[in-house]
Write a protein that holds these residues in place. Structure first.
Motif, mmCIF file in Angstrom:
data_model
loop_
_atom_site.group_PDB
_atom_site.id
_atom_site.type_symbol
_atom_site.label_atom_id
_atom_site.label_comp_id
_atom_site.label_asym_id
_atom_site.label_seq_id
_atom_site.Cartn_x
_atom_site.Cartn_y
_atom_site.Cartn_z
ATOM 1 N N UNK A 57 0.831 -1.201 0.000
ATOM 2 C CA UNK A 57 0.000 0.000 0.000
ATOM 3 C C UNK A 57 0.865 1.250 0.000
ATOM 4 N N UNK A 58 0.476 2.188 -0.885
ATOM 5 C CA UNK A 58 1.142 3.477 -0.992
ATOM 6 C C UNK A 58 0.076 4.529 -0.738
ATOM 7 N N UNK A 59 0.291 5.412 0.221
ATOM 8 C CA UNK A 59 -0.737 6.405 0.552
ATOM 9 C C UNK A 59 -0.294 7.812 0.178
ATOM 10 N N UNK A 83 0.148 -7.786 -10.104
ATOM 11 C CA UNK A 83 -0.982 -8.657 -10.435
ATOM 12 C C UNK A 83 -2.312 -7.907 -10.416
ATOM 13 N N UNK A 84 -2.437 -6.959 -9.492
ATOM 14 C CA UNK A 84 -3.703 -6.249 -9.334
ATOM 15 C C UNK A 84 -3.401 -4.872 -8.752
ATOM 16 N N UNK A 85 -4.158 -3.872 -9.214
ATOM 17 C CA UNK A 85 -3.973 -2.505 -8.723
ATOM 18 C C UNK A 85 -5.345 -1.908 -8.458
ATOM 19 N N UNK A 86 -5.497 -1.316 -7.271
ATOM 20 C CA UNK A 86 -6.726 -0.578 -6.979
ATOM 21 C C UNK A 86 -6.344 0.789 -6.419
ATOM 22 N N UNK A 87 -7.138 1.789 -6.805
ATOM 23 C CA UNK A 87 -6.869 3.167 -6.408
ATOM 24 C C UNK A 87 -8.128 3.720 -5.769
ATOM 25 N N UNK A 88 -7.956 4.395 -4.634
ATOM 26 C CA UNK A 88 -9.080 5.017 -3.937
ATOM 27 C C UNK A 88 -8.598 6.334 -3.340
ATOM 28 N N UNK A 89 -9.509 7.237 -3.023
ATOM 29 C CA UNK A 89 -9.091 8.485 -2.374
ATOM 30 C C UNK A 89 -8.458 8.192 -1.007
ATOM 31 N N UNK A 90 -7.460 8.965 -0.668
ATOM 32 C CA UNK A 90 -6.805 8.827 0.629
ATOM 33 C C UNK A 90 -7.710 9.386 1.721
ATOM 34 N N UNK A 91 -7.832 8.644 2.806
ATOM 35 C CA UNK A 91 -8.619 9.084 3.963
ATOM 36 C C UNK A 91 -7.734 9.937 4.870
ATOM 37 N N UNK A 112 -2.942 3.813 -3.231
ATOM 38 C CA UNK A 112 -2.818 2.739 -4.212
ATOM 39 C C UNK A 112 -2.532 1.447 -3.462
ATOM 40 N N UNK A 113 -3.344 0.423 -3.715
ATOM 41 C CA UNK A 113 -3.131 -0.901 -3.137
ATOM 42 C C UNK A 113 -2.767 -1.841 -4.282
#
Length: 160
Positions: A57-59, A83-91, A112-113
């Motif tokens: 995880x990179x925040x 293998x897999x990348x997911x991106x979401x807004x940082x909390x 980024x996870x």
């Protein structure tokens, strides 16, 4: 026949000082050979090259940085593939004017996870990555080709 005669010669033929000098030179040559030819700290016979699946995880990165992380095989010595990348807004936690804390999403920064396959070494002591133990919470700096990122390991499972 004496071991050292009255002229200081060993067995009556070699001067004792000369013999000690030759022994010193032989010891230095042997130490140099052991240094050059000896164990270089690399893997032992019980170490085995393997791959390990890691959640990473990179925040707090900018959107263009999150977009720059490629998916698929990586041309890197340490990272085999994303293998897999997911991106979401940082909390983030913010304080309102009354002093109360609230959890909100950052308007720009992203988290980024990644599910990665890392090139690791399996030893008697466990899995090692770049010479250090691979552990949950360990901070890593990984090169993904177009971008290098700092993050931390959130989970891992040894592969083959």
């Amino acid at each position: 026949m004496d071991l050292i005669d009255d002229k200081g010669r060993l067995f009556g033929t070699v001067n004792i000082i000369d013999a000690l000098a030759v022994l010193l030179v032989l010891a230095v040559v042997a130490a140099g050979a052991a240094l050059v030819l000896g164990d270089d700290g690399q893997q032992t016979n019980t170490d085995r090259q393997t791959t390990t699946t890691v959640a990473f995880e990179i925040t707090g990165v900018q959107p263009y940085v999150a977009d720059a992380v490629p998916e698929g095989p990586i041309d890197s010595e340490s990272v085999a593939a994303v293998e897999n990348k997911s991106v979401r807004p940082t909390e983030v936690v913010v304080k309102d004017q009354n002093g109360n804390l609230h959890e909100r999403t950052h308007p720009r920064k992203q988290t980024v996870t990644l599910e990665l396959t890392l090139n690791t070494t399996e030893t008697d002591d466990g899995v090692r990555f770049e010479g250090e133990p691979l552990e949950v919470g360990r901070q890593l700096k990984l090169d993904f080709g177009p971008v290098t990122l700092d993050g931390h390991v959130t989970a891992f499972s040894p592969g083959n």
